[in-house]
Every structure is written in structure tokens, then in C-alpha cells.
Design an enzyme around this catalytic site. Sequence first.
Site, PDB file in Angstrom:
ATOM      1  N   SER A   1      42.906  46.174  43.269  1.00 12.81           N
ATOM      2  CA  SER A   1      43.875  45.981  42.375  1.00 12.81           C
ATOM      3  C   SER A   1      44.769  47.248  42.002  1.00 12.81           C
ATOM      4  O   SER A   1      44.190  48.146  42.556  1.00 12.81           O
ATOM      5  CB  SER A   1      43.158  45.487  40.925  1.00 12.81           C
TER       6      SER A   1
HETATM    7  N1  SAH Z   1      37.450  44.251  41.910  1.00  8.00           N
HETATM    8  C1  SAH Z   1      37.944  44.105  43.404  1.00  8.00           C
HETATM    9  C2  SAH Z   1      39.203  43.373  43.324  1.00  8.00           C
HETATM   10  C3  SAH Z   1      38.982  41.877  43.239  1.00  8.00           C
HETATM   11  S1  SAH Z   1      40.259  40.888  44.023  1.00  8.00           S
HETATM   12  C4  SAH Z   1      38.296  45.556  43.656  1.00  8.00           C
HETATM   13  O1  SAH Z   1      37.940  46.775  42.972  1.00  8.00           O
HETATM   14  O2  SAH Z   1      38.810  45.892  45.130  1.00  8.00           O
HETATM   15  C5  SAH Z   1      39.448  39.375  43.525  1.00  8.00           C
HETATM   16  C6  SAH Z   1      38.198  39.018  44.195  1.00  8.00           C
HETATM   17  O3  SAH Z   1      37.854  38.225  43.490  1.00  8.00           O
HETATM   18  C7  SAH Z   1      38.581  38.711  45.573  1.00  8.00           C
HETATM   19  O4  SAH Z   1      37.686  39.488  46.255  1.00  8.00           O
HETATM   20  C8  SAH Z   1      38.015  37.052  45.597  1.00  8.00           C
HETATM   21  O5  SAH Z   1      37.323  36.882  46.922  1.00  8.00           O
HETATM   22  C9  SAH Z   1      36.856  37.141  44.277  1.00  8.00           C
HETATM   23  N2  SAH Z   1      36.773  35.830  43.812  1.00  8.00           N
HETATM   24  C10 SAH Z   1      37.459  35.047  43.612  1.00  8.00           C
HETATM   25  N3  SAH Z   1      36.715  33.899  42.952  1.00  8.00           N
HETATM   26  C11 SAH Z   1      35.295  34.224  42.997  1.00  8.00           C
HETATM   27  C12 SAH Z   1      34.305  33.624  42.496  1.00  8.00           C
HETATM   28  N4  SAH Z   1      34.205  32.553  41.923  1.00  8.00           N
HETATM   29  N5  SAH Z   1      33.173  34.264  42.705  1.00  8.00           N
HETATM   30  C13 SAH Z   1      33.133  35.490  43.067  1.00  8.00           C
HETATM   31  N6  SAH Z   1      34.395  36.252  43.529  1.00  8.00           N
HETATM   32  C14 SAH Z   1      35.388  35.592  43.394  1.00  8.00           C
END
Ligand code: SAH
Length: 213
Positions: free
Chosen positions: A61
Amino acid sequence: MSASAETKMQFLFALRSKGVIDTCVLTAMERVDRAAFVKGIFAERAYEDMPLPISCGQTISQPSIVGIMTQALKVSPRDKVLEIGTGSGYQAAILSHLARRVYTVDRYRRLVIQAQAIFTAQDITNITTFTGDGSHGFAEHAPFDRILLTAAAEDPPGPLLAQLRVGGIMVLPVGQSDTVQSLIRVTRLETGFDYEELRPVRFVPLLEGLGAD
Ligand code: SAH
């Protein structure tokens, strides 16, 4: 190579100008080298305020949004925090400097393994990583003082509301993907939940089940 003092100063200045004003959050963000969480050519752009691609078609992000969400979560040093959406691990690393313990989950095993390797290399020992569908939470370690979702849900998932301690706070983007989502803060009261709408945001959707990788 870690960022120069000038690059870091400009980074912190950009965060402040976008509303990240909590000094504990700024200090935590100063301590975590974002370049370590971004691979290859993108590492050069780690100190720019933009989202960047990571493995599995996901993104790390935008730092100012990470700061605003962390600030909205009002983390204290004794807190046990659950993060849904480990991605690169950057957000979890920041939380690890503010909280007692952080649990972080992603649906992609590959992302979880990579993030864990960075935490180990950086001697961060208060993060527990796991692979799974985070919308079910982590019942064995509930209740949590704070829960942060970094993927957008259509509504706050019921199991996560149930795993939030009374007095606890959950911050998450809600809304359909491809439309503007709202960042909301949910506080668990003795008698129910209080909902506040904070600002428009755009996140990848919270998906069901495990990822392919
Ligand atoms: N917090 C992260 C950015 C997250 S991007 C950072 O600091 O880099 C969003 C993430 O959510 C992705 O990696 C995606 O795989 C995950 N995601 C989406 N749906 C999910 C779910 N149901 N359970 C766990 N992770 C999930």
C-alpha cells in the site's frame, strides 16, 4: 542499501503533509525500511508515496495510507493486533513496533513465507504469520485489541467483529472493488458497535479461500 537521511526526511515530511501526525506512528514508520519489502527495480521507488507491485499480483500500500490506517487504529504498547492481508509484510512490521504482538494472515502462502523471512532478517520477533482466509480471523488467539484489514470487505466480516475485545478497534476499507471504498473504524462497545467513516480509499478486495501460490 538503506535510504539516505535526506530521503527519509522527505518521506516523513510527505507523510505529515498527508495527515500522518501521530509521533509514535511516524517514529515506527521511520524505523521500518520500506525498500526491504519491495523487490528489484521497484525498491528504488520505496520512499515515494505510491503503492508498488509485489509477488502474486498484489500491492504494497501507499505509505501515507498505511500511516493513516495505523493512526486510526490507535495502537497501544500492550495491544494484541490481528492484520488481515500480510502482503509484503510492511504494515505488520510497523505494527510490530507499536504493539505487544501482531498476528498477520494472507491467503497466499508465498507472500507469508517471504514476509516471515524479512521479519526474521530484521530481528522482529513479535509477529506471528499464518496462511489462510483471514475473514475467519484467528479464533485460537482471540480476542484481539485491534484488528486491521488491508483488503476491502463488502461489510465487516462477522467472525472478526466477534473476535474484537470490548473496547477494541477495527479499521477496514469497505465497499465493492472497482468503486470508491470507505475506510471505516469500528469500536466494540459493551452493548454493540460504533461505526465511523474516515475517508475514501481504494484497496484490493478481500477474497474467499486460499490463493494459488
Ligand atoms: N498490508 C500489505 C498490503 C496488503 S495488499 C502490505 O503492507 O504490504 C492486500 C492483501 O490482502 C493481499 O496480499 C491479498 O492476498 C490479501 N487478501 C485478500 N483477501 C484475503 C483474505 N480473505 N484473507 C487473507 N488475506 C487476504
